[in-house]
Design a protein around this motif. Structure first.
Motif, PDB file in Angstrom:
ATOM      1  N   GLY A 114      49.170  -2.230  45.281  1.00  0.00           N
ATOM      2  CA  GLY A 114      49.033  -2.052  43.842  1.00  0.00           C
ATOM      3  C   GLY A 114      50.244  -1.339  43.281  1.00  0.00           C
ATOM      4  O   GLY A 114      51.137  -0.899  44.026  1.00  0.00           O
ATOM      5  N   VAL A 115      50.267  -1.210  41.947  1.00  0.00           N
ATOM      6  CA  VAL A 115      51.438  -0.665  41.265  1.00  0.00           C
ATOM      7  C   VAL A 115      51.014   0.393  40.250  1.00  0.00           C
ATOM      8  O   VAL A 115      50.108   0.162  39.432  1.00  0.00           O
ATOM      9  N   LEU A 116      51.668   1.540  40.311  1.00  0.00           N
ATOM     10  CA  LEU A 116      51.631   2.526  39.243  1.00  0.00           C
ATOM     11  C   LEU A 116      52.932   2.339  38.477  1.00  0.00           C
ATOM     12  O   LEU A 116      54.017   2.537  39.034  1.00  0.00           O
ATOM     13  N   LEU A 117      52.851   1.935  37.219  1.00  0.00           N
ATOM     14  CA  LEU A 117      54.037   1.527  36.480  1.00  0.00           C
ATOM     15  C   LEU A 117      54.356   2.522  35.368  1.00  0.00           C
ATOM     16  O   LEU A 117      53.565   2.706  34.439  1.00  0.00           O
ATOM     17  N   ILE A 118      55.494   3.185  35.493  1.00  0.00           N
ATOM     18  CA  ILE A 118      55.990   4.064  34.436  1.00  0.00           C
ATOM     19  C   ILE A 118      56.892   3.217  33.559  1.00  0.00           C
ATOM     20  O   ILE A 118      58.042   2.939  33.896  1.00  0.00           O
ATOM     21  N   SER A 119      56.351   2.778  32.447  1.00  0.00           N
ATOM     22  CA  SER A 119      57.095   1.913  31.536  1.00  0.00           C
ATOM     23  C   SER A 119      57.063   2.542  30.160  1.00  0.00           C
ATOM     24  O   SER A 119      55.996   2.744  29.587  1.00  0.00           O
ATOM     25  N   SER A 120      58.233   2.848  29.617  1.00  0.00           N
ATOM     26  CA  SER A 120      58.260   3.618  28.384  1.00  0.00           C
ATOM     27  C   SER A 120      58.846   2.876  27.193  1.00  0.00           C
ATOM     28  O   SER A 120      58.512   3.195  26.055  1.00  0.00           O
ATOM     29  N   HIS A 121      59.714   1.900  27.421  1.00  0.00           N
ATOM     30  CA  HIS A 121      60.410   1.324  26.282  1.00  0.00           C
ATOM     31  C   HIS A 121      59.724   0.068  25.751  1.00  0.00           C
ATOM     32  O   HIS A 121      59.060  -0.667  26.470  1.00  0.00           O
ATOM     33  N   GLU A 122      59.910  -0.133  24.458  1.00  0.00           N
ATOM     34  CA  GLU A 122      59.136  -1.112  23.713  1.00  0.00           C
ATOM     35  C   GLU A 122      59.369  -2.541  24.181  1.00  0.00           C
ATOM     36  O   GLU A 122      58.451  -3.357  24.205  1.00  0.00           O
ATOM     37  N   GLN A 123      60.592  -2.866  24.562  1.00  0.00           N
ATOM     38  CA  GLN A 123      60.938  -4.245  24.912  1.00  0.00           C
ATOM     39  C   GLN A 123      60.787  -4.545  26.406  1.00  0.00           C
ATOM     40  O   GLN A 123      61.203  -5.604  26.864  1.00  0.00           O
ATOM     41  N   ASP A 124      60.181  -3.640  27.153  1.00  0.00           N
ATOM     42  CA  ASP A 124      60.059  -3.819  28.601  1.00  0.00           C
ATOM     43  C   ASP A 124      59.141  -5.001  28.913  1.00  0.00           C
ATOM     44  O   ASP A 124      57.987  -5.038  28.484  1.00  0.00           O
ATOM     45  N   THR A 125      59.647  -5.953  29.668  1.00  0.00           N
ATOM     46  CA  THR A 125      58.849  -7.132  30.038  1.00  0.00           C
ATOM     47  C   THR A 125      58.126  -6.939  31.370  1.00  0.00           C
ATOM     48  O   THR A 125      57.306  -7.785  31.744  1.00  0.00           O
ATOM     49  N   LEU A 126      58.417  -5.846  32.078  1.00  0.00           N
ATOM     50  CA  LEU A 126      57.862  -5.687  33.419  1.00  0.00           C
ATOM     51  C   LEU A 126      56.340  -5.558  33.432  1.00  0.00           C
ATOM     52  O   LEU A 126      55.695  -6.140  34.311  1.00  0.00           O
ATOM     53  N   VAL A 179      49.285   1.297  34.092  1.00  0.00           N
ATOM     54  CA  VAL A 179      50.481   1.658  33.351  1.00  0.00           C
ATOM     55  C   VAL A 179      50.348   3.091  32.848  1.00  0.00           C
ATOM     56  O   VAL A 179      49.238   3.563  32.558  1.00  0.00           O
ATOM     57  N   SER A 180      51.486   3.761  32.701  1.00  0.00           N
ATOM     58  CA  SER A 180      51.491   5.191  32.369  1.00  0.00           C
ATOM     59  C   SER A 180      51.301   5.471  30.888  1.00  0.00           C
ATOM     60  O   SER A 180      51.218   6.636  30.490  1.00  0.00           O
ATOM     61  N   ALA A 181      51.262   4.456  30.050  1.00  0.00           N
ATOM     62  CA  ALA A 181      51.091   4.661  28.611  1.00  0.00           C
ATOM     63  C   ALA A 181      50.481   3.403  28.008  1.00  0.00           C
ATOM     64  O   ALA A 181      50.471   2.338  28.648  1.00  0.00           O
ATOM     65  N   ARG A 182      50.003   3.533  26.798  1.00  0.00           N
ATOM     66  CA  ARG A 182      49.434   2.387  26.099  1.00  0.00           C
ATOM     67  C   ARG A 182      50.472   1.276  26.011  1.00  0.00           C
ATOM     68  O   ARG A 182      51.579   1.498  25.500  1.00  0.00           O
ATOM     69  N   PRO A 183      50.175   0.068  26.489  1.00  0.00           N
ATOM     70  CA  PRO A 183      51.161  -1.016  26.430  1.00  0.00           C
ATOM     71  C   PRO A 183      51.520  -1.359  24.989  1.00  0.00           C
ATOM     72  O   PRO A 183      50.669  -1.312  24.096  1.00  0.00           O
ATOM     73  N   THR A 184      52.777  -1.688  24.779  1.00  0.00           N
ATOM     74  CA  THR A 184      53.209  -2.033  23.424  1.00  0.00           C
ATOM     75  C   THR A 184      52.834  -3.457  23.058  1.00  0.00           C
ATOM     76  O   THR A 184      52.773  -3.796  21.879  1.00  0.00           O
ATOM     77  N   SER A 185      52.582  -4.310  24.052  1.00  0.00           N
ATOM     78  CA  SER A 185      52.134  -5.677  23.782  1.00  0.00           C
ATOM     79  C   SER A 185      50.711  -5.837  24.311  1.00  0.00           C
ATOM     80  O   SER A 185      50.313  -5.154  25.257  1.00  0.00           O
ATOM     81  N   PRO A 186      49.929  -6.720  23.710  1.00  0.00           N
ATOM     82  CA  PRO A 186      48.516  -6.851  24.095  1.00  0.00           C
ATOM     83  C   PRO A 186      48.334  -7.551  25.448  1.00  0.00           C
ATOM     84  O   PRO A 186      48.334  -8.775  25.532  1.00  0.00           O
ATOM     85  N   ILE A 187      48.213  -6.772  26.514  1.00  0.00           N
ATOM     86  CA  ILE A 187      47.910  -7.325  27.826  1.00  0.00           C
ATOM     87  C   ILE A 187      46.723  -6.562  28.402  1.00  0.00           C
ATOM     88  O   ILE A 187      46.537  -5.376  28.132  1.00  0.00           O
ATOM     89  N   ALA A 188      45.911  -7.269  29.176  1.00  0.00           N
ATOM     90  CA  ALA A 188      44.686  -6.679  29.724  1.00  0.00           C
ATOM     91  C   ALA A 188      45.017  -5.903  30.987  1.00  0.00           C
ATOM     92  O   ALA A 188      44.848  -6.389  32.107  1.00  0.00           O
ATOM     93  N   VAL A 189      45.498  -4.681  30.812  1.00  0.00           N
ATOM     94  CA  VAL A 189      45.883  -3.842  31.944  1.00  0.00           C
ATOM     95  C   VAL A 189      45.364  -2.429  31.718  1.00  0.00           C
ATOM     96  O   VAL A 189      45.288  -1.960  30.576  1.00  0.00           O
ATOM     97  N   SER A 190      44.986  -1.757  32.785  1.00  0.00           N
ATOM     98  CA  SER A 190      44.534  -0.373  32.680  1.00  0.00           C
ATOM     99  C   SER A 190      45.722   0.534  32.392  1.00  0.00           C
ATOM    100  O   SER A 190      46.839   0.287  32.851  1.00  0.00           O
ATOM    101  N   TYR A 191      45.467   1.602  31.631  1.00  0.00           N
ATOM    102  CA  TYR A 191      46.532   2.563  31.361  1.00  0.00           C
ATOM    103  C   TYR A 191      45.956   3.962  31.187  1.00  0.00           C
ATOM    104  O   TYR A 191      44.770   4.139  30.896  1.00  0.00           O
ATOM    105  N   VAL A 192      46.826   4.943  31.388  1.00  0.00           N
ATOM    106  CA  VAL A 192      46.493   6.356  31.194  1.00  0.00           C
ATOM    107  C   VAL A 192      47.559   6.939  30.276  1.00  0.00           C
ATOM    108  O   VAL A 192      48.751   6.726  30.485  1.00  0.00           O
ATOM    109  N   ASP A 193      47.131   7.655  29.244  1.00  0.00           N
ATOM    110  CA  ASP A 193      48.079   8.185  28.266  1.00  0.00           C
ATOM    111  C   ASP A 193      47.595   9.544  27.787  1.00  0.00           C
ATOM    112  O   ASP A 193      46.501   9.997  28.139  1.00  0.00           O
TER     113      ASP A 193
END
Length: 332
Positions: free
Chosen positions: A126-138, A151-165
């Motif tokens: 599995g992956v713990l993803l620290i993604s901070s910038h708006e245009q990140d496609t990862l 993901v480490s923060a609320r995703p900037t695009s609507p994808i069904a992924v768990s996150y903690v913020d």
């Protein structure tokens, strides 16, 4: 396992059941097998077990950074910015009891294809993803790969992924309220990068609380040097500032240096509030009043949510938002 079975006087299958925690083994037999394991120094062959379980017992901590002109210093920042150390410590603490190892992978967009190839090859569960910038496609690429991820923060695009913020806007409002409570009337802020949701949220939260006021701001880069340079420019343009919110402790440390170099006293002339409550807040002189985000606890929660996804494929995404608190010290 054959040597353990011979030492314990049981079958190889019984040894296997004990190692895998089967409840059907008699307690006395289990004790004999465990004693034989200790005496022989047996440890399971992880590679062989992975062939059966299809698990690597490893999790990737992927730190995705935006492409910037100064990205040559990216690796240096990972090892000097207290935030990344706190994330690593929190995640490791949650994973260690499960005998799961953490693999740290820093990347920017030029290396995304290598990260995706690594993940696709099954090196981690599995992956713990620290993604901070708006245009990140990862985040979307990892999601489409189908591997469990948080993901480490609320995703900037609507994808069904768990996150903690953390509630970034509330934290900024706490900072603004603190400065007002000190009687400061000419407030300003050094924001984080505005292509990063946390940077934008902290700026907007601060301004919203001070609705109707003119609030000078300047964009920083979450580094000590960037905070110092931003403070010098801000005070040159607005020398009457008496209260400053800086959107990270590292930048606040640099800002304090600039304020004092310009002959201003902290907090007498300019009160300063940071954000993070990292070790940098204690390196400041005076000690930094700051908004605490519980990074270690957030990283541990990310790990726990990820473990749940690994154990139960297809589990629905979950979001967890932590509440910030104000830590009052000497700067404001």
């Amino acid at each position: 396992m054959d040597q353990v079975a011979e030492a314990a006087g049981v079958s190889r299958a019984t040894v296997s059941r004990v190692i895998n925690g089967a409840t059907s083994v008699d307690a006395k037999i289990r004790e004999v097998v465990q004693r034989a394991i200790a005496e022989t120094g047996y440890v399971p062959n992880v590679a062989a077990r992975s062939l059966v379980t299809r698990r690597s017992n490893s999790v990737a901590l992927v730190i995705s950074e935006p492409d910037r002109p100064d990205n040559h210093s990216f690796l240096n920042r990972i090892f000097t910015d207290p935030y990344f150390g706190r994330v690593t410590a929190g995640a490791t603490g949650a994973l260690r009891p499960h005998d799961i190892h953490l693999v740290v992978i820093p990347t920017d967009s030029t290396d995304h294809h290598q990260v995706i190839r690594y993940l696709r090859q099954g090196h981690v569960d599995g992956v713990l993803l620290i993604s901070s910038h708006e245009q990140d496609t990862l985040p979307r690429q990892v999601h489409e790969l189908g591997i469990p991820a948080v993901v480490s923060a609320r995703p900037t695009s609507p994808i069904a992924v768990s996150y903690v913020d953390v509630d970034q806007r509330l934290g900024a409002r706490l900072a603004a309220d603190r400065l007002l409570s000190l009687g400061r009337t000419r407030l300003a802020t050094i924001s984080g990068p505005l292509d990063i949701p946390s940077g934008l949220d902290r700026l907007e939260g601060f301004r919203a609380f001070l609705s109707g006021r003119d609030v000078p701001s300047i964009e920083g880069d979450f580094t000590r040097a960037g905070g110092e340079a931003a403070a010098r420019r801000l005070l040159a343009d607005h020398p009457d500032i008496d209260g400053l919110f800086v959107a990270s402790d590292l930048m606040a440390e640099g800002a304090l240096r600039a304020i004092q170099d310009l002959g201003r006293r902290v907090p007498e002339d300019v009160a300063v509030v940071g954000f993070d409550d990292s070790s940098a807040a204690l390196d400041c002189r005076p000690l930094l009043t700051t908004v605490r985000q519980p990074v270690e606890e957030m990283a541990a929660e990310m790990a726990e949510v990820l473990l749940a996804h690994i154990a139960t494929p297809g589990r629905l995404p979950r979001s967890v938002t932590f509440q910030p608190t104000l830590v009052v010290r000497d700067s404001g």
